[in-house]
Design an enzyme around this catalytic site. Structure first.
Site, PDB file in Angstrom:
ATOM      1  N   THR A 186       3.341  14.015 -72.592  1.00  0.00           N
ATOM      2  CA  THR A 186       4.562  13.514 -72.244  1.00  0.00           C
ATOM      3  C   THR A 186       5.631  13.481 -73.423  1.00  0.00           C
ATOM      4  OG1 THR A 186       3.549  11.754 -71.033  1.00  0.00           O
ATOM      5  CG2 THR A 186       5.772  11.244 -71.887  1.00  0.00           C
ATOM      6  N   ASP A 190      -0.758  19.379 -70.352  1.00  0.00           N
ATOM      7  CA  ASP A 190      -0.875  17.939 -70.162  1.00  0.00           C
ATOM      8  C   ASP A 190      -2.473  17.644 -70.417  1.00  0.00           C
ATOM      9  OD1 ASP A 190      -0.095  15.477 -67.713  1.00  0.00           O
ATOM     10  OD2 ASP A 190      -2.178  15.622 -68.515  1.00  0.00           O
ATOM     11  N   SER A 191      -3.066  16.644 -71.193  1.00  0.00           N
ATOM     12  CA  SER A 191      -3.820  16.445 -71.770  1.00  0.00           C
ATOM     13  C   SER A 191      -5.305  16.079 -70.825  1.00  0.00           C
ATOM     14  CB  SER A 191      -3.670  15.416 -72.820  1.00  0.00           C
ATOM     15  OG  SER A 191      -3.986  14.003 -72.541  1.00  0.00           O
ATOM     16  N   SER A 192      -4.629  15.990 -69.674  1.00  0.00           N
ATOM     17  CA  SER A 192      -5.823  15.859 -68.569  1.00  0.00           C
ATOM     18  C   SER A 192      -6.601  17.184 -68.422  1.00  0.00           C
ATOM     19  CB  SER A 192      -5.224  15.326 -67.183  1.00  0.00           C
ATOM     20  OG  SER A 192      -4.170  14.461 -67.361  1.00  0.00           O
ATOM     21  N   ASP A 197      -3.278  10.698 -72.417  1.00  0.00           N
ATOM     22  CA  ASP A 197      -4.586  10.377 -71.527  1.00  0.00           C
ATOM     23  C   ASP A 197      -5.820  10.764 -72.255  1.00  0.00           C
ATOM     24  OD1 ASP A 197      -2.861   9.693 -69.759  1.00  0.00           O
ATOM     25  OD2 ASP A 197      -2.869  11.592 -68.716  1.00  0.00           O
ATOM     26  N   THR A 255      -9.051   3.711 -78.007  1.00  0.00           N
ATOM     27  CA  THR A 255      -8.970   4.086 -76.769  1.00  0.00           C
ATOM     28  C   THR A 255      -7.918   3.563 -76.009  1.00  0.00           C
ATOM     29  OG1 THR A 255     -10.599   3.438 -74.959  1.00  0.00           O
ATOM     30  CG2 THR A 255      -9.842   1.745 -75.941  1.00  0.00           C
ATOM     31  N   THR A 297     -22.102   0.546 -73.394  1.00  0.00           N
ATOM     32  CA  THR A 297     -21.948  -0.607 -72.691  1.00  0.00           C
ATOM     33  C   THR A 297     -20.352  -0.337 -71.980  1.00  0.00           C
ATOM     34  OG1 THR A 297     -21.158  -2.924 -72.650  1.00  0.00           O
ATOM     35  CG2 THR A 297     -20.574  -1.795 -74.732  1.00  0.00           C
ATOM     36  N   GLN A 298     -20.270  -0.724 -70.938  1.00  0.00           N
ATOM     37  CA  GLN A 298     -18.782  -0.761 -69.998  1.00  0.00           C
ATOM     38  C   GLN A 298     -17.828  -1.857 -70.694  1.00  0.00           C
ATOM     39  OE1 GLN A 298     -19.231  -1.501 -65.847  1.00  0.00           O
ATOM     40  NE2 GLN A 298     -21.025   0.166 -65.732  1.00  0.00           N
ATOM     41  N   CYS A 299     -18.398  -2.793 -71.464  1.00  0.00           N
ATOM     42  CA  CYS A 299     -17.405  -3.798 -72.219  1.00  0.00           C
ATOM     43  C   CYS A 299     -16.689  -2.950 -73.199  1.00  0.00           C
ATOM     44  CB  CYS A 299     -18.248  -4.883 -72.752  1.00  0.00           C
ATOM     45  SG  CYS A 299     -19.190  -5.767 -71.840  1.00  0.00           S
TER      46      CYS A 299
END
Ligand code: ASP
Length: 352
Positions: free
Chosen positions: A19, A62-64, A95, A167, A277-279
């Site tokens: 961006t 685009d970093s995707s 991203d 993150t 972990t998802q946390c």
């Protein structure tokens, strides 16, 4: 490459896309554009009291669309110019910035100069863009004029994070990044305050850049009601080498037989299985609950408090560079290589 006048401190600005350097096409969609626009949008850059050279990837994206091949291209530029510059700023889409920062942190062992990644939520050409502040602070940090940070970091909206702890947390706010399990390394206010006690130590050995990445890995995110068919289809992916299971809470997963059997099937084929972990905050603690005991028993490795971005890139990096050394890979996944987990590092003389 554009070159400014010779001065004492030198920073190389590497534009990869995202961006920060985008414009709108006729339909209103955002499209990447060429590097020179960064200077059009930010003539202030010419007024810094350190020297800035700039270059861009052959293909800006685009970093995707980021892949390990692009990580290698970025690393190649930095490695080739390493002795010439005091620091490096990588302009990157938000991203997947945390993945690239993590990947670079593993690739550059014994890094003694700052590599700062930054980007923006609004294109640099827009009046309210957050890109201006982000680039100027990132450049100042990378110049090492105040303090030398021997790490790959992410600067975003006043905060400097360790790259492999960062993150992306917001698709909307300027404050788009966070580091839940490690404090920020610096904060930009009227001046930039550095927390030097949190930096990685200055390395003693020579810089070593490793560029192998094995993409034959998978991430399996658990959810209540996940079916055996889904788990088995991932586990049975042809030629799979590494599997990251995103578990619940402190590393918990279903205790049902079919689930443990599926993981056992992967392990029997030599697949390395890592529990993350998802946390966002906190760590995997195998055996804290019954729901992780079987995984521990069969040989699933606990990822402690690693981010998913660092886990993916660390797994690819270890498999890509040390393919013959599966036991060591398992061991290193449970330890810190570049400060990515809050546990002992794998040792001064360690080659990883
Ligand atoms: N899609 C963009 C990218 O990551 C978003 C951004 O730059 O913030 O390249």
């Amino acid at each position: 490459m554009t070159t400014a006048n010779e001065r004492k401190d030198k920073v190389l600005l590497i534009y990869t896309g995202g961006t920060i350097g985008m414009v709108q096409d006729e339909s209103g969609a955002l499209q990447p554009f060429a590097m020179e626009r960064i200077y059009d949008a930010l003539p202030l850059l010419h007024r810094t009291d350190y020297m800035i050279d700039s270059c861009q990837l052959e293909r800006i994206i685009d970093s995707s669309n980021m892949t390990p091949e692009f990580w290698v291209s970025i690393a190649n530029i930095i490695e080739a110019q390493y002795d010439k510059y005091d620091g490096f700023v990588v302009l990157h889409g938000t991203d997947t910035m945390a993945y690239t920062a993590s990947a670079l942190s593993f690739m550059f062992k014994n890094l003694s100069k700052p590599i700062v990644l930054t980007g923006s939520q609004l294109p640099l050409g827009m009046l309210r863009s957050d890109g201006r502040e982000n680039i100027i602070c990132a450049l100042e940090i990378a110049s090492g004029r105040q303090v030398l940070i021997p790490e790959v970091t992410v600067f975003f909206e006043s905060h400097l994070y360790r790259g492999n702890r960062s993150t992306k947390v917001s698709a909307e706010n300027f404050d788009a990044f966070s580091s839940f399990n490690y404090p920020s390394l610096a904060k930009a206010g009227i001046k930039i305050s550095y927390k030097e006690h949190l930096f990685l130590p200055m390395p003693e050995g020579e810089l070593r850049v490793r560029k192998g990445f094995d993409r034959r890995i998978a991430v399996l995110k658990l959810f209540p009601g996940i079916t055996p068919a889904v788990v088995q289809s991932v586990v049975r992916t042809p030629d799979l080498q590494g599997l990251i299971i995103e578990t619940f809470g402190s590393g918990n997963a279903p205790t049902e037989k079919w689930f443990i059997d599926a993981l056992q099937e992967a392990l029997d084929k030599g697949v390395i299985v890592l529990n993350v972990t998802q946390c966002k905050a906190g760590a995997v603690q195998m055996r804290q609950y019954q729901a992780s005991c079987d995984m521990d028993r069969i040989g699933v490795i606990g990822g402690h408090d690693i981010t998913i971005e660092a886990a993916v890139t660390k797994m690819m990096y270890l498999l890509g560079n040390f393919p013959e050394d599966k036991d060591k890979i398992r061991d290193r996944l449970g330890k810190s290589l570049r400060g990515e987990i809050s546990l002992e590092t794998s040792g001064e003389s360690d080659d990883y």
